[in-house]
Scaffold this motif. Structure first.
Motif, mmCIF file in Angstrom:
data_model
loop_
_atom_site.group_PDB
_atom_site.id
_atom_site.type_symbol
_atom_site.label_atom_id
_atom_site.label_comp_id
_atom_site.label_asym_id
_atom_site.label_seq_id
_atom_site.Cartn_x
_atom_site.Cartn_y
_atom_site.Cartn_z
ATOM 1 N N VAL A 634 -1.813 -5.152 1.596
ATOM 2 C CA VAL A 634 -1.622 -3.868 2.278
ATOM 3 C C VAL A 634 -2.494 -2.799 1.632
ATOM 4 O O VAL A 634 -3.128 -1.999 2.327
ATOM 5 N N LEU A 635 -2.526 -2.752 0.290
ATOM 6 C CA LEU A 635 -3.365 -1.763 -0.382
ATOM 7 C C LEU A 635 -4.850 -1.978 -0.042
ATOM 8 O O LEU A 635 -5.605 -1.030 0.168
ATOM 9 N N ALA A 636 -5.284 -3.259 0.013
ATOM 10 C CA ALA A 636 -6.676 -3.545 0.344
ATOM 11 C C ALA A 636 -7.007 -3.133 1.777
ATOM 12 O O ALA A 636 -8.064 -2.557 2.046
ATOM 13 N N ALA A 637 -6.091 -3.409 2.710
ATOM 14 C CA ALA A 637 -6.324 -3.028 4.105
ATOM 15 C C ALA A 637 -6.426 -1.517 4.235
ATOM 16 O O ALA A 637 -7.276 -0.991 4.983
ATOM 17 N N ASP A 640 -9.819 -0.416 2.813
ATOM 18 C CA ASP A 640 -10.929 -0.781 3.714
ATOM 19 C C ASP A 640 -11.074 0.215 4.851
ATOM 20 O O ASP A 640 -12.186 0.427 5.360
ATOM 21 N N HIS A 641 -9.972 0.819 5.257
ATOM 22 C CA HIS A 641 -10.001 1.750 6.387
ATOM 23 C C HIS A 641 -9.925 3.198 5.938
ATOM 24 O O HIS A 641 -9.450 4.070 6.663
ATOM 25 N N GLY A 642 -10.394 3.446 4.721
ATOM 26 C CA GLY A 642 -10.643 4.820 4.308
ATOM 27 C C GLY A 642 -9.549 5.532 3.559
ATOM 28 O O GLY A 642 -9.671 6.728 3.277
ATOM 29 N N VAL A 643 -8.447 4.847 3.216
ATOM 30 C CA VAL A 643 -7.344 5.513 2.510
ATOM 31 C C VAL A 643 -7.003 4.717 1.249
ATOM 32 O O VAL A 643 -6.106 3.866 1.250
ATOM 33 N N PRO A 644 -7.716 4.950 0.147
ATOM 34 C CA PRO A 644 -7.340 4.293 -1.106
ATOM 35 C C PRO A 644 -6.072 4.919 -1.692
ATOM 36 O O PRO A 644 -5.802 6.111 -1.505
ATOM 37 N N VAL A 645 -5.294 4.132 -2.366
ATOM 38 C CA VAL A 645 -4.056 4.612 -2.980
ATOM 39 C C VAL A 645 -4.314 4.877 -4.458
ATOM 40 O O VAL A 645 -4.781 3.975 -5.171
ATOM 41 N N PRO A 646 -4.042 6.072 -4.959
ATOM 42 C CA PRO A 646 -4.299 6.379 -6.373
ATOM 43 C C PRO A 646 -3.483 5.487 -7.293
ATOM 44 O O PRO A 646 -2.369 5.067 -6.956
ATOM 45 N N PRO A 647 -4.000 5.227 -8.493
ATOM 46 C CA PRO A 647 -3.283 4.351 -9.428
ATOM 47 C C PRO A 647 -1.914 4.881 -9.826
ATOM 48 O O PRO A 647 -1.018 4.108 -10.169
ATOM 49 N N GLY A 648 -1.708 6.189 -9.800
ATOM 50 C CA GLY A 648 -0.444 6.747 -10.266
ATOM 51 C C GLY A 648 0.685 6.692 -9.259
ATOM 52 O O GLY A 648 1.828 7.021 -9.594
ATOM 53 N N ASP A 649 0.430 6.296 -8.022
ATOM 54 C CA ASP A 649 1.481 6.260 -7.006
ATOM 55 C C ASP A 649 2.467 5.128 -7.267
ATOM 56 O O ASP A 649 2.068 4.019 -7.638
ATOM 57 N N THR A 650 3.729 5.406 -7.036
ATOM 58 C CA THR A 650 4.723 4.353 -7.041
ATOM 59 C C THR A 650 4.634 3.599 -5.720
ATOM 60 O O THR A 650 3.895 3.982 -4.812
ATOM 61 N N ARG A 728 -5.688 -1.575 -9.800
ATOM 62 C CA ARG A 728 -4.258 -1.867 -9.791
ATOM 63 C C ARG A 728 -3.471 -0.742 -10.445
ATOM 64 O O ARG A 728 -3.902 -0.136 -11.427
ATOM 65 N N MET A 729 -2.296 -0.516 -9.908
ATOM 66 C CA MET A 729 -1.443 0.596 -10.395
ATOM 67 C C MET A 729 -0.259 0.033 -11.186
ATOM 68 O O MET A 729 0.291 -1.005 -10.825
ATOM 69 N N ARG A 730 0.129 0.762 -12.219
ATOM 70 C CA ARG A 730 1.139 0.262 -13.112
ATOM 71 C C ARG A 730 2.538 0.675 -12.665
ATOM 72 O O ARG A 730 2.728 1.674 -11.988
ATOM 73 N N ARG A 751 0.701 -2.980 -11.712
ATOM 74 C CA ARG A 751 0.730 -2.820 -10.260
ATOM 75 C C ARG A 751 1.740 -1.743 -9.914
ATOM 76 O O ARG A 751 2.611 -1.406 -10.701
ATOM 77 N N VAL A 752 1.621 -1.222 -8.681
ATOM 78 C CA VAL A 752 2.595 -0.251 -8.196
ATOM 79 C C VAL A 752 3.960 -0.890 -8.167
ATOM 80 O O VAL A 752 4.091 -2.002 -7.673
#
Length: 752
Positions: A634-637, A640-650, A728-730, A751-752
């Protein structure tokens, strides 16, 4: 696509095949008959079927397997020496190489539409198969149908390059429909197909109407695009010698003109060539601004001349040039776009066209040999007609040696012509030019090969005239044809010819023909006949056309000495050349480059599909590692479509971000929230998911994200597979750890 009927999986492969065949329909303009259609269809269908069968197994195997299948097909179809009939051994590769070499020669010398020979059909089969591999890879394997327009354009551009005439409207429509099919015929686009078809239809209609309004529909370039080719049977075009050879090698001559009133046979000049480029030959350039053919024309010759009026009926000639006899003084045409360049002696138009017929009044210069010998004065023509820049000094030395005993320009011109056509001349006429080996084509012809057709002879004499100080140019056109029994003469493609025109002060451009023909087509002007008679009779043009080049005796040197012949090569030591290899290598290199480019373009997308397949399999299996694989996908998808998730997000913050930025609503938003809860339960509560639960949620979210807008980059170069693209988010309870160590399978560390 989840939820789509099973039969829809064939839509994308089917669309790729249909699009290639529709775009390639323009090939009918350059290949005779319909045999090429079957070869194109078989190659395309084979590639698509192999791809469709292998894609669910291993995506990276698709392109190599398709290429292998194509090679097996052409080996079985076009050779008789394949291992077991279809495996390409050395002998079969030699046959294919020879066929490809022959195809190159036919393209170089033929005029469209070319015959559907085995050589051409092999080229068509390989061409359509290769393009089908590229289109399938982009439209199906990588799922980027918009990018498939590039190889489709190549399919459409090949016949355009070979046949720059106005393509029929249906070829343009077929190409556009092919692109529309590959865009619309997809499982996730079925509901949009009616509206999409309407958009494609309106776009095609609008493009055609805009082209008609602009007067530029088609692919024919304007006159300043020098270097092109002729565009119809009998055409001379902007690549004169290629078209000239194509006319002479036709299996059946085609009538071009019917001429009435030509009492004195003379050459029919289409164009003249002013510029000579070493190692490339004489080139057609843009003529000088001319005067309209609406009144008297300025003469380009002076002195004694006969006058004639002729009527020309066009039987099949279309070109930039309007062929003219002698020195025209008036030309009656119907089209107002023709102009006359007196300096070049040519009538021309900005675009190829066909004049049904025209009348011409002309002067036929008749100076005597003595008058031309006495001609004197400054050269008032363009100094470019004396240009010998870059000419090999050996050519100049040969010209000076041949003309050493001549006291004036006319006798020097006659000495050069007799060098090629006189008694005892070592030069022979043949359409099969003798191979050289010296490095300079003109030097090879003069010193080693001594075999060729009118191109070689006119080219050589033109340069040699300039080398001894005589302004010269090469003329390309036709001989006077044959009488038809009714007082008229018929000129055919078999009469295509090239000769030399030399300039003399006070008289202008005079004709000389150094080609040693023995079939009666050569036209010797009065001054040439007189000079021959004065030299001791009219020597016969002894050399008849030869089907193959023959060994030539050495050229006599000054003083009667005969040079030592070059040592003969030992056949036992000489390597046996592979037939057609010289022409095969460019094709092979082009194919390898295309495959390399395709590999670079396709590899990231294929790797991304492999990632998805692995993660989806883990998510489907459930248990340890399923939640991690599902969440990574899900994070990769999203990335790929322009919305990366920051590492600090739960996990929950990441899910909220994805829902907001991708505007997810309804069931996709619920699926993502449910997935987030199951990931948290697995990572933090040890509740491992059951088989067949997470993969469905992942597919719902991926589909919804892609439906919001899929860029070409997301398909071809997904950011998630770029190095360091996936960060990867911790877990919150490990964010302060200095070194958490490598994550274990199923462990949410890092990881998140």
């Amino acid at each position: 696509m989840p939820g789509s009927p099973a039969w829809t999986v064939v839509l994308a492969p089917l669309a790729s095949a249909v699009s290639v065949l529709l775009a390639g329909s323009a090939m009918g303009a350059v290949v005779q008959g319909l045999a090429w259609v079957g070869h194109a269809a078989v190659a395309t269908v084979l590639v698509v079927v192999v791809g469709a069968l292998l894609l669910p197994v291993r995506a990276w195997l698709v392109a190599p397997a398709q290429l292998s299948a194509l090679v097996l097909l052409v080996t079985a179809w076009f050779t008789g020496s394949g291992v077991l009939g279809f495996l390409p051994g050395p002998a079969a590769l030699g046959e294919l190489s020879a066929l490809l070499g022959g195809a190159g020669q036919q393209i170089d010398t033929g005029l469209p539409p070319v015959a559907a020979t085995p050589e051409i059909l092999l080229l068509v089969t390989l061409g359509f198969g290769t393009i089908a591999i590229a289109v399938f890879g982009l439209a199906v394997t990588v799922a980027a149908p918009a990018a498939a327009g590039v190889p489709l354009l190549v399919v459409f551009a090949v016949p355009t390059a070979l046949q720059p005439d106005l393509l029929p409207w249906w070829a343009l429509v077929a190409a556009a429909l092919g692109y529309g099919v590959v865009l619309l015929l997809r499982p996730d686009r079925l509901r949009q197909a009616p509206a999409g078809a309407a958009v494609v239809a309106v776009a095609v209609l609008g493009a055609l109407l805009a082209g008609l309004l602009a007067g530029q529909v088609g692919t024919s370039g304007r006159f300043d695009a020098a270097g092109g080719t002729g565009d119809a049977d009998g055409s001379i075009g902007l690549n004169p010698f290629t078209s000239l050879r194509g006319q002479l090698t036709r299996s059946e001559p085609r009538p071009l003109f019917r001429v009435q009133g030509l009492g004195q046979p003379t050459y029919l000049r289409a164009l003249t060539l002013q510029g000579y480029v070493p190692q490339e030959g004489w080139k057609a350039g843009r003529p000088l601004p001319g005067v309209p053919l609406t009144g008297p024309l300025p003469p380009s010759t002076s002195g004694p001349a006969a006058t004639q009026d002729v009527q020309v009926e066009n039987l099949g000639f279309r070109d930039y040039w309007l062929p003219v006899f002698g020195d025209p003084t008036r030309i009656g045409v119907t089209s107002p776009s023709w102009a006359y360049d007196a300096d070049g002696g040519i009538a021309y138009s900005e675009r190829p066209q066909s004049e049904d017929g025209w009348t011409q009044s002309m002067r036929l210069p008749e100076p005597t040999a003595e008058q031309l010998r006495a001609a004197s004065g400054p050269a008032t023509v363009d100094r470019a007609y004396l240009d010998t820049t870059g000419v090999d000094p050996r050519v100049t030395a040969i010209a000076e040696q041949v003309t050493a005993g001549a006291a004036n320009p006319f006798d020097r011109a006659m000495a050069l012509e007799n060098h090629f056509t006189g008694p005892g001349s070592p030069f022979t006429y043949s359409l099969a030019t003798a191979p050289g080996g010296d490095g300079d084509a003109l030097v090879d012809f003069l010193t080693r090969g001594r075999t060729g057709y009118c191109e070689q002879y006119a080219s050589a004499m033109g340069v040699m005239l300039r080398a001894v100080g005589i302004p010269a140019r090469v003329a390309v056109g036709f001989t006077a044809g044959d009488p038809d029994g009714s007082g008229a003469r018929t000129v055919t493609t078999e009469d295509a010819h090239a000769w030399v025109e030399a300039w003399f002060p006070g008289y202008g451009w005079m004709t000389f023909d150094p080609t040693p023909l023995a079939d009666g087509r050569t036209i010797d002007p009065t001054y040439v006949q007189q000079a021959r008679e004065e030299a001791g009779g009219t020597p016969a043009r002894e050399q008849a056309p030869q089907p193959e080049p023959t060994a030539a005796p050495p050229t006599p040197q000054a003083g009667g000495a005969t040079p030592e012949p070059p040592p003969a090569e030992d056949p036992a030591q000489a390597p046996a050349p592979l037939a057609g290899l010289g022409s095969f290598w460019p094709v092979l290199v082009a194919v390898l480059i295309a495959l390399a480019v395709a590999a670079v373009v396709l590899t990231p997308g294929l790797w991304r599909r492999r990632q998805y397949a692995q993660r989806s399999g883990l998510a489907r299996a459930g248990g340890d590692g399923a939640a991690t694989a599902a969440w990574d996908e899900v994070l990769a998808a999203s990335r790929d479509h322009g919305v990366p998730v920051p590492p600090g997000d739960t996990v929950r913050a990441a899910a909220d971000r994805i829902i907001d930025r991708h505007a997810l609503a309804g069931r996709p938003a619920e699926a993502l929230q449910e997935l987030a809860r199951r990931v948290e339960a697995s990572w933090y509560g040890g509740l491992l998911p059951e088989p067949g639960v997470l993969d469905g949620l992942v597919d719902e979210v991926r589909t919804a994200i892609a439906a919001g807008g899929s860029s070409l980059r997301a398909r071809v170069l997904p950011p998630s597979v770029v190095p360091e693209a996936v960060r990867r988010m911790r877990r919150p309870d490990e964010e302060t750890a200095a070194d958490p160590g490598p994550a274990r399978d199923g462990d949410p560390a890092d990881r998140v």
